[in-house]
Enzyme design. Structure first.
Site, PDB file in Angstrom:
ATOM      1  N   THR A 157      65.846  -7.609  42.093  1.00  0.00           N
ATOM      2  CA  THR A 157      65.795  -6.868  40.662  1.00  0.00           C
ATOM      3  C   THR A 157      67.265  -7.205  40.068  1.00  0.00           C
ATOM      4  O   THR A 157      68.279  -7.820  40.756  1.00  0.00           O
ATOM      5  CB  THR A 157      66.028  -5.389  41.174  1.00  0.00           C
ATOM      6  OG1 THR A 157      64.727  -4.778  41.634  1.00  0.00           O
ATOM      7  CG2 THR A 157      66.312  -4.205  39.992  1.00  0.00           C
ATOM      8  N   ARG A 185      52.195   1.544  41.059  1.00  0.00           N
ATOM      9  CA  ARG A 185      53.343   1.856  41.888  1.00  0.00           C
ATOM     10  C   ARG A 185      54.467   1.776  40.535  1.00  0.00           C
ATOM     11  O   ARG A 185      54.744   0.575  40.318  1.00  0.00           O
ATOM     12  CB  ARG A 185      53.758   1.375  43.119  1.00  0.00           C
ATOM     13  CG  ARG A 185      54.864   1.760  43.653  1.00  0.00           C
ATOM     14  CD  ARG A 185      56.104   1.089  43.324  1.00  0.00           C
ATOM     15  NE  ARG A 185      57.525   1.183  44.217  1.00  0.00           N
ATOM     16  CZ  ARG A 185      58.534   0.692  44.084  1.00  0.00           C
ATOM     17  NH1 ARG A 185      58.806  -0.434  43.257  1.00  0.00           N
ATOM     18  NH2 ARG A 185      59.545   0.750  44.759  1.00  0.00           N
ATOM     19  N   VAL A 186      55.292   2.536  40.445  1.00  0.00           N
ATOM     20  CA  VAL A 186      56.413   2.609  39.645  1.00  0.00           C
ATOM     21  C   VAL A 186      57.818   3.083  40.570  1.00  0.00           C
ATOM     22  O   VAL A 186      57.699   4.120  41.237  1.00  0.00           O
ATOM     23  CB  VAL A 186      56.332   3.410  38.459  1.00  0.00           C
ATOM     24  CG1 VAL A 186      57.949   3.451  37.629  1.00  0.00           C
ATOM     25  CG2 VAL A 186      55.265   2.957  37.553  1.00  0.00           C
ATOM     26  N   GLY A 187      58.850   2.338  40.481  1.00  0.00           N
ATOM     27  CA  GLY A 187      59.998   2.675  41.398  1.00  0.00           C
ATOM     28  C   GLY A 187      61.184   3.486  40.570  1.00  0.00           C
ATOM     29  O   GLY A 187      60.868   3.841  39.459  1.00  0.00           O
ATOM     30  N   ASP A 188      62.320   2.934  40.944  1.00  0.00           N
ATOM     31  CA  ASP A 188      63.590   3.701  40.139  1.00  0.00           C
ATOM     32  C   ASP A 188      63.899   3.295  39.165  1.00  0.00           C
ATOM     33  O   ASP A 188      64.665   4.038  38.048  1.00  0.00           O
ATOM     34  CB  ASP A 188      64.670   3.746  41.380  1.00  0.00           C
ATOM     35  CG  ASP A 188      65.257   2.271  41.502  1.00  0.00           C
ATOM     36  OD1 ASP A 188      64.156   1.480  42.208  1.00  0.00           O
ATOM     37  OD2 ASP A 188      66.094   1.850  41.229  1.00  0.00           O
ATOM     38  N   THR A 208      69.789  -0.944  42.716  1.00  0.00           N
ATOM     39  CA  THR A 208      68.851  -1.974  43.136  1.00  0.00           C
ATOM     40  C   THR A 208      68.785  -1.272  44.344  1.00  0.00           C
ATOM     41  O   THR A 208      69.632  -0.849  45.167  1.00  0.00           O
ATOM     42  CB  THR A 208      69.346  -3.378  43.072  1.00  0.00           C
ATOM     43  OG1 THR A 208      68.315  -4.085  43.901  1.00  0.00           O
ATOM     44  CG2 THR A 208      70.588  -3.502  43.494  1.00  0.00           C
ATOM     45  N   GLY A 209      67.462  -1.683  44.966  1.00  0.00           N
ATOM     46  CA  GLY A 209      67.139  -1.257  46.316  1.00  0.00           C
ATOM     47  C   GLY A 209      65.745  -0.493  46.436  1.00  0.00           C
ATOM     48  O   GLY A 209      64.943  -0.585  45.790  1.00  0.00           O
TER      49      GLY A 209
END
Ligand code: ASP
Length: 288
Positions: A157, A185-188, A208-209
């Site tokens: 990222t 799917r959606v992340g942070d 990031t992560g």
């Protein structure tokens, strides 16, 4: 005010063969953004230019070169925030925009905050931004990886935080998400307060992560709040990663810049590429 920019190219288990590309990519991005700041450009312009260059660089999991989802498609998330009015913009699940960070900035500059999928692409078109073919975002490396269906890895990222000559802060983050992610799917990254935060009275950060854990601790807002009382950003960043680890067993990293131009970087992953530029300091690194 003396301008500062810090960029990252993702935290995780970055493959040995990508280390050189990471270090070059973050250096080029930081140089680009810093030049804009020293010429009197805004924190927003510096963040956007730095992230665009990493989106175009296929080394990173953002824009071209992003990880593919289980269906073999690229789905991109990005966010932008400025610290004066707390304006923010985010997009998620975008499949045909080459530079989602610029789209997130467009959303930030509108009354909206968050757009997804086809609606986000239509919004881009209606503001003069053209769509790209999904093939433009796909690189053979990620196609081969997808075909192998190896286990998920983290790592590429991109993000940037900048302080301009007027003392104004901005932050941006852009990603292709996790490899082999469930479609939709959606992340942070596009979640304001998790993937990024900026407030001129405190500081700006980009995360990031592992997105699922980062969202559960609202990591970016947590990090910026730790700057209250003049705490050094390095200490605040370390506290944040400790919190991510102890609270939800999460792994990741962040860059954190305060209103005075001091910054910190912290991670609990094997690697995290980053670069920083100011009149006093300049460098890049990938190892903790
Ligand atoms: N945070 C990103 C996500 O979960 C992935 C990463 O930073 O490597 O979508």
């Amino acid at each position: 005010m003396r301008p500062v920019i810090v960029v990252h190219g993702g935290a995780g288990d970055i493959l040995d063969e990508l280390v050189k590309g990471h270090l070059t990519g973050v250096r080029v991005a930081a140089d680009l953004g810093y030049r804009i700041l020293t010429q009197g450009g805004s924190a927003e312009d510096a963040v956007e230019a730095a992230i665009r260059s990493m989106e175009d660089d296929e080394t990173f999991d953002a824009g071209r070169g992003s990880f593919l989802n289980q269906d073999g498609d690229v789905e991109l998330d990005a966010s932008f925030m400025e610290g004066a009015q707390l304006q923010a913009g985010a997009v998620a699940g975008v499949r045909d925009i080459a530079n989602p960070i610029s789209l997130a900035r467009l959303v930030m500059d509108s009354p909206l905050v968050f757009l997804v999928g086809e609606g986000a692409s239509r919004f881009a078109e209606s503001h003069g931004m053209s769509r790209c073919t999904p093939a433009r975002l796909l690189v053979p490396r990620e196609l081969a990886y997808w075909e192998l269906k190896r286990k998920a890895r983290l790592g590429d990222t991109v993000g940037a935080v900048a302080l301009d000559c007027t003392g104004h802060l901005a932050a941006g983050t852009s990603t292709g998400g996790r490899p082999m992610k469930v479609p939709g799917r959606v992340g942070d990254v596009p979640c304001i307060g998790a993937g990024l935060y900026a407030d001129d009275t405190l500081g700006a950060t980009s995360s990031t992560g592992a997105g699922e854990e980062i969202m559960r601790v609202v990591m970016a807002k947590y990090a910026v709040d730790r700057l209250e009382g003049g705490r050094h950003p390095q200490q605040a960043a370390d506290d944040t990663i400790r919190y991510l680890q102890t609270k939800v067993n999460g792994s990741g990293g962040l860059i954190l810049l305060d209103r005075q131009g001091r910054f910190g970087v912290s991670m609990n992953t094997r690697r995290m590429s980053r670069a920083w530029r100011s009149d006093a300091l300049s460098g890049e690194a990938i190892e903790p």
